[in-house]
Design an enzyme around this catalytic site. Sequence first.
Site, PDB file in Angstrom:
ATOM      1  N   GLN A  94      -9.520   2.230   1.573  1.00 22.86           N
ATOM      2  CA  GLN A  94      -8.536   2.918   2.411  1.00 22.86           C
ATOM      3  C   GLN A  94      -9.223   3.938   3.321  1.00 22.86           C
ATOM      4  O   GLN A  94      -8.870   4.079   4.501  1.00 22.86           O
ATOM      5  CB  GLN A  94      -7.502   3.633   1.527  1.00 22.86           C
ATOM      6  CG  GLN A  94      -6.756   2.743   0.560  1.00 22.86           C
ATOM      7  CD  GLN A  94      -5.984   1.642   1.236  1.00 22.86           C
ATOM      8  OE1 GLN A  94      -5.439   1.817   2.324  1.00 22.86           O
ATOM      9  NE2 GLN A  94      -5.935   0.476   0.609  1.00 22.86           N
ATOM     10  N   ARG A 141       0.822  -1.210   0.000  1.00 23.75           N
ATOM     11  CA  ARG A 141       0.000   0.000   0.000  1.00 23.75           C
ATOM     12  C   ARG A 141       0.857   1.261   0.000  1.00 23.75           C
ATOM     13  O   ARG A 141       0.564   2.225  -0.708  1.00 23.75           O
ATOM     14  CB  ARG A 141      -0.957  -0.023   1.195  1.00 23.75           C
ATOM     15  CG  ARG A 141      -2.093  -1.005   0.997  1.00 23.75           C
ATOM     16  CD  ARG A 141      -2.950  -1.180   2.224  1.00 23.75           C
ATOM     17  NE  ARG A 141      -4.054  -2.105   1.925  1.00 23.75           N
ATOM     18  CZ  ARG A 141      -4.949  -2.531   2.805  1.00 23.75           C
ATOM     19  NH1 ARG A 141      -4.867  -2.112   4.078  1.00 23.75           N
ATOM     20  NH2 ARG A 141      -5.911  -3.346   2.459  1.00 23.75           N
ATOM     21  N   TYR A 172      -5.785  -1.077  -7.085  1.00 30.54           N
ATOM     22  CA  TYR A 172      -5.219  -2.275  -6.459  1.00 30.54           C
ATOM     23  C   TYR A 172      -4.598  -2.009  -5.090  1.00 30.54           C
ATOM     24  O   TYR A 172      -4.421  -0.878  -4.693  1.00 30.54           O
ATOM     25  CB  TYR A 172      -4.279  -3.029  -7.391  1.00 30.54           C
ATOM     26  CG  TYR A 172      -3.003  -2.402  -7.890  1.00 30.54           C
ATOM     27  CD1 TYR A 172      -2.262  -3.080  -8.851  1.00 30.54           C
ATOM     28  CD2 TYR A 172      -2.501  -1.189  -7.442  1.00 30.54           C
ATOM     29  CE1 TYR A 172      -1.066  -2.576  -9.344  1.00 30.54           C
ATOM     30  CE2 TYR A 172      -1.317  -0.676  -7.918  1.00 30.54           C
ATOM     31  CZ  TYR A 172      -0.599  -1.366  -8.865  1.00 30.54           C
ATOM     32  OH  TYR A 172       0.574  -0.858  -9.333  1.00 30.54           O
ATOM     33  N   GLU A 173      -4.349  -3.108  -4.376  1.00 29.14           N
ATOM     34  CA  GLU A 173      -3.916  -3.076  -2.971  1.00 29.14           C
ATOM     35  C   GLU A 173      -4.926  -2.358  -2.076  1.00 29.14           C
ATOM     36  O   GLU A 173      -4.559  -1.653  -1.141  1.00 29.14           O
ATOM     37  CB  GLU A 173      -2.526  -2.432  -2.836  1.00 29.14           C
ATOM     38  CG  GLU A 173      -1.454  -3.103  -3.659  1.00 29.14           C
ATOM     39  CD  GLU A 173      -1.407  -4.602  -3.485  1.00 29.14           C
ATOM     40  OE1 GLU A 173      -1.797  -5.095  -2.412  1.00 29.14           O
ATOM     41  OE2 GLU A 173      -0.985  -5.299  -4.425  1.00 29.14           O
ATOM     42  N   GLY A 174      -6.186  -2.549  -2.368  1.00 31.83           N
ATOM     43  CA  GLY A 174      -7.254  -1.924  -1.611  1.00 31.83           C
ATOM     44  C   GLY A 174      -7.681  -0.641  -2.279  1.00 31.83           C
ATOM     45  O   GLY A 174      -6.966   0.364  -2.231  1.00 31.83           O
TER      46      GLY A 174
END
Length: 592
Positions: free
Chosen positions: A447, A296, A440-442
């Site tokens: 977030q 992240r 991506y990655e949340g």
Amino acid sequence: MPVYKAPVEDVVFLLDDVLDIKKYNNLPGFEDVSADTISAILGEGAKLCEEVLQPLNAIGDREGCHRASDGTVTTPTGFKPAYESYRAGGWIGLPAPVEYGGLGLPAVLNSVMQEFISGANLAFGMYPGLTQGAIAALLEHGSQEQKNTFLPKMIAGEWTGTMNLTEPHCGTDLGLIRTRAAPRGDGSYSITGQKIFISAGEHDLAANIVHLVLARIEGAPAGTKGISLFVCPKYLVGPNGSLGARNALSCGKIEEKMGIHANATCVMNYEGATGYLIGEENRGLAAMFVMMNEARLAVGVQGLAMGEVAYQNAASHARERLQGRSLSGVKEADKPADPIIVHPDVRRILMTARALNEGGRALALATALQADIHRRSPDAAARQAADDRLGLMTPIVKAILTENGLQNAINSQQIFGGHGYIAEVGVEQFVRDARITLIYEGANGIQALDLVGRKLPRDGGRAMMAYLAELNGFLKAHDTDEALAPYVAPLKISAGHLQQATMWLMQNALAKPDNAGAASTDYLQLFGLVAMGHMWAQMAKAALARGEDALARNKLVTAKFFAARLLPETALRLARVSAGAGDVMAMPAEAF
């Protein structure tokens, strides 16, 4: 043809003048870190990125990766020798422990290199970047045997790594995963299932690929409490580290994507693949979170990098493109028109990009420094405080820097006019490549929910109270400093907006959770503006102390622009936060 120049001078200013990295020389890896050594290390990294990686960016975008009928994947022209150069330089092992072959240098320097490599060639940078995340997870949760087996080769770049979370039916909600792990009785497991969107899942850059895979052991509890983490190498590894038989896993296809074409984003099929448990059964999500949090922060830096390279190309074009005359009078009478850099609205676009890029870089490096303190400090209280700050800032860095990066890329494309829409100019690639960083990655909405729902109330709000105390302490200490007034006075107003928004959530979110959900994105944006404003005030202070050189003068101009033109947006964000969820949730679902 697009260009890229790594911002080494700006990074040295941040690390030396603003963050005062010298005061951490009591921490392992920081002993010999000075402005001169930072310049030397990053200068070499910049040269590699500018001269080797950047020229491959457009080539990789055009060619993409290709999957053969046997499932093997070929990367674009030039990627293999470029990867070898990157690997041979030791860049993958920059922050890794010396005992496993790493250089043991601060992670904050690795964050800088992540920006440089992403600005030069985002798709390329994902191959070693994901490897570093897998290294971090194995260091934290792997057994000693797993560390000895995998880490030296991965740190040397001879093997790469991935993370396998997402499945066709679930993305964010990992509790729904169906990939199965069946014990074999010999300490290994049979892994069966399908994972999608696996960046660098198959390629020809390294001899082996070490996949970290989330799966559910037979009989495990439902939901996230029943997820375990496994290491599944592409080739099985013998006791002496030699490569053995091909594991029962393969790339089923390469996803056809909007951007980052040169990275092999794979559908991975596990058909009874041999895997080994990392950490404890049913504790896989906690282990994978080490990699996810690393990723992240890295994705935030990717967003920053895309905004920076787009800005650089737009600024260069604006200095050269002749069109129209200055509103305040002809500036270059010997030419048929003035360069568009003279026009106020062009300046607005460029100044906005510059202010967000430099403020975002400062915030990213300050956050990365907290990761170093958390891992390396002998002081338990310092480690705890750093971990608190890291947890609080990670969703902000990921979301703010990627949102700003995409917007800067779009706005920079605008500077080129119709040429910016044409592929051969190269600027539209920055927009396409930057777009994935918000997802991506949340995804950034996740977030924001993480910040509001988990990070703010965690440990009784300890992290947030510590940040507000530091912010208010800075404001109080410089309240009467006339030289800093243009930067501190607006920040004080926006800090008040952040405290009001935080109080509103405390009073209205528990009884009605939709209020938190509806406010989360605006709250994160508000917090991000204040955090960058705080960094800009610190940069202004350092610039005033530095003297009259060009860097200091330009910093002060940009700091004033941020304070006067961008920071006031906190008032808008506060109004949206305090509007509640009523209008957001009023429409019946069937009416959409």
